[in-house]
Scaffold this active site. Structure first.
Site, PDB file in Angstrom:
ATOM      1  CG  HIS A 154      -2.047  -0.871   1.160  1.00  0.00           C
ATOM      2  ND1 HIS A 154      -2.402  -2.442   0.825  1.00  0.00           N
ATOM      3  CD2 HIS A 154      -3.350  -0.319   0.659  1.00  0.00           C
ATOM      4  CE1 HIS A 154      -3.645  -3.262   1.154  1.00  0.00           C
ATOM      5  NE2 HIS A 154      -4.181  -2.135   0.169  1.00  0.00           N
ATOM      6  CE  LYS A 158      -3.594  -0.704   4.746  1.00  0.00           C
ATOM      7  NZ  LYS A 158      -5.620  -0.025   5.559  1.00  0.00           N
TER       8      LYS A 158
END
Length: 266
Positions: A154, A158
């Site tokens: 990600h 995040k």
């Protein structure tokens, strides 16, 4: 179906407003931001880049409770739980895509589901939820002879790791194999750890750049490896799924549901 979006000024919030505007049978009823935001009072459509919608951004869910039927929440665990309780007390449905909730917070969502309809899923993507179905089938067929590893990537912003989607993938595989993920999960490896055990499920995490979301589950044994992969290139895939879930709730009674229910995959 009137939908409210909380966190309307954020990346996901703007994408949700775009998805609502593009969808049939739903409309934006309200948009909520933090009380300190300079965007309070601004037209939500202009903030999202879709033109004026006649919906002014507010700073508190209490200021717009009469303007929506279902709330879509991709915020933080504590706020999502509080919003679920508020919706339950005020006859509103809620769709939650927030990740990182602990067991106690998930139990509170179940309590809210006794009074209103709640869809809670760590990933709203239709493709991801189909992938979960495929993972369950693969695990049942391959059994304990195959090592299982979950690799996810990600963007750098995040905050939770592994991702909620990766954990859900691990849970689905563990359930299909008759294991408890809490007992067999291994999060990262370092040093002289020795060979892997037969029944562990490994997780590897990558955080870099602007990666929207990539998940790969390996089933590996002597002589072959099967990979089931999902890659998201835009937040719109999550937004469209959330809007689909919101529309689905129109015909539902109180209960705690997930995207497998929405997509009739159970």
């Amino acid at each position: 179906m009137r939908i409210a979006v909380i966190g309307a000024a954020g990346r996901m919030g703007k994408t949700l407003i775009q998805a609502i505007t593009d969808a049939n049978g739903v409309e934006l009823g309200a948009a909520i931001v933090e009380p300190t935001s300079s965007l309070v009072g601004v037209d939500a459509g202009e903030v999202a880049g879709v033109g004026k919608l006649g919906v002014s951004i507010v700073s508190d869910i209490k200021d717009c409770v009469a303007d929506f039927d279902v709330l879509i929440d991709f915020t933080t665990p504590a706020l999502s739980v509080a919003n679920a309780a508020y919706c339950a007390d005020n006859g509103k449905s809620i769709v939650i895509g927030t990740t990182g909730l602990n067991d106690e917070q998930k139990a509170l969502l179940a309590e809210a589901g006794k009074k209103t309809s709640v869809v809670f899923a760590p990933n709203m993507s239709v493709g991801v939820n189909l992938t979960l179905k495929l993972l369950s089938l693969a695990a049942q067929i391959l059994g304990d002879d195959y090592d299982v590893e979950v690799v996810e990537a990600h963007h750098r912003h995040k905050v939770d790791s592994p991702s909620g989607t990766a954990l859900r993938m691990g849970e689905v595989v563990a359930e299909a194999l008759g294991r408890d993920l809490k007992e067999c999960a291994v999060y990262g490896r370092e040093g002289q750890i020795g060979p892997r055990t037969q029944k562990e499920i490994g997780f590897e995490t990558i955080r870099a750049g602007d990666v929207v979301g990539e998940h790969s589950v390996w089933f590996a044994t002597e002589g072959e490896r099967i990979e089931i992969v999902h890659k998201a290139s835009s937040r719109m895939t999550f937004a469209k799924g959330a809007v689909r879930a919101a529309a689905w709730l129109k015909d539902q009674q109180a209960g705690l549901f997930d995207m497998q229910d929405v997509l009739n995959l159970k």
